[in-house]
Design an enzyme around this catalytic site. Structure first.
Site, short mmCIF file in Angstrom:
data_model
loop_
_atom_site.label_atom_id
_atom_site.label_comp_id
_atom_site.label_asym_id
_atom_site.label_seq_id
_atom_site.Cartn_x
_atom_site.Cartn_y
_atom_site.Cartn_z
CD GLN A 60 -5.15 9.60 -36.90
OE1 GLN A 60 -4.13 9.60 -37.57
NE2 GLN A 60 -5.77 8.49 -36.55
CG ASP A 97 2.29 10.72 -38.21
OD1 ASP A 97 1.06 10.64 -38.00
OD2 ASP A 97 3.11 9.96 -37.69
CB CYS A 118 -4.23 7.64 -39.84
SG CYS A 118 -4.10 5.85 -39.87
CG HIS A 136 -0.09 5.93 -38.13
ND1 HIS A 136 -1.32 6.53 -38.00
CD2 HIS A 136 0.83 6.93 -38.15
CE1 HIS A 136 -1.15 7.84 -37.94
NE2 HIS A 136 0.14 8.11 -38.04
#
Length: 240
Positions: A99, A192, A107, A177
């Protein structure tokens, strides 16, 4: 588990507005991009105790977790730099995308890409947005994939439509997030896009993926004690 609708990362951007953490939003979004409706479906997890987890439709393919993003964790690493502790974590079979800063509140979509890319990318509709994206980026590294994703107008358009479909009006400066948990080759991975790479969390199985991910989720929640803004969803295989 108290879980009001939540949203995406702390970076703003009109091209990538925040997504509401809602199965309805995520289902319509992924189905429009090429995941067959008869293949997989996103469901809410209504609690983290054993009784609530037992109610979740099986088999679970991936777990998507939305949580408050602490300010100290929201900074982006320098372009092209992977922290040494994560360099060796990725498997050749793992699909991971970074990201980068220009992706703003993407996200939620990145978590969905991680879920679909590692769980059901072989069953996408031919020539759909997701099918073309995963095929075109299969041999790329996480940063190269991010650059292709950044310029993908079809996915960006679908993301914006999904962002406008939620029941809750979300500001651009949200502080939540999304991350994803998947099982690959008997190992639980946390994916992530803000981190340097996939993070291993020990052994797991398709049958225990949800329970094993919940152990990690509870630990994250414990470290953010002053918020109730958490939400857990699963991507489950649709039973025929």
């Amino acid at each position: 588990m108290a879980a009001p609708p939540a949203a995406a990362s702390a970076c703003s951007g009109e091209r990538w507005p925040p997504l509401e953490s809602s199965p309805e939003v995520f289902n319509q979004f992924m189905w429009s991009l090429g995941v067959p409706q008869g293949e997989a479906e996103v469901h809410d997890v209504y609690g983290l105790d054993s009784d609530a987890l037992a109610m979740v439709p099986q088999p679970v393919l991936a777990v998507i977790f939305c949580f408050p993003d602490p300010p100290e964790s929201s900074s982006h690493p320098p372009e092209g730099v992977l922290p040494t502790e994560h360099k060796q974590e990725a498997s050749d079979d793992m699909y991971f995308i970074k990201q980068i800063e220009s992706l703003g509140n993407a996200c939620g979509t990145i978590a969905l890409l991680h879920a679909v890319g590692n769980a059901c990318s072989e069953n996408l509709l031919d020539n759909s947005c997701f099918d073309l994206f995963f095929k075109s980026t299969a041999s790329m590294d996480p940063y190269e994939r991010a650059r292709v994703f950044e310029k993908d107008d079809d996915i960006a358009r679908a993301h914006s439509l999904a962002a406008s479909a939620g029941d809750t009006e979300l500001p651009d400066d949200v502080e939540e997030h999304y991350i994803c948990f998947v099982a690959l080759n008997g190992t639980l991975y946390e994916l992530d896009g803000m981190k340097g790479g996939p993070i291993k969390h020990g052994s797991t199985s398709p049958e225990s993926l949800l329970q094993d991910a919940v152990h990690i989720i509870k630990d994250i929640m414990h470290k953010i004690p002053n918020s109730m803004n958490f939400n857990v969803m699963v991507l489950s295989r649709t039973t025929k």
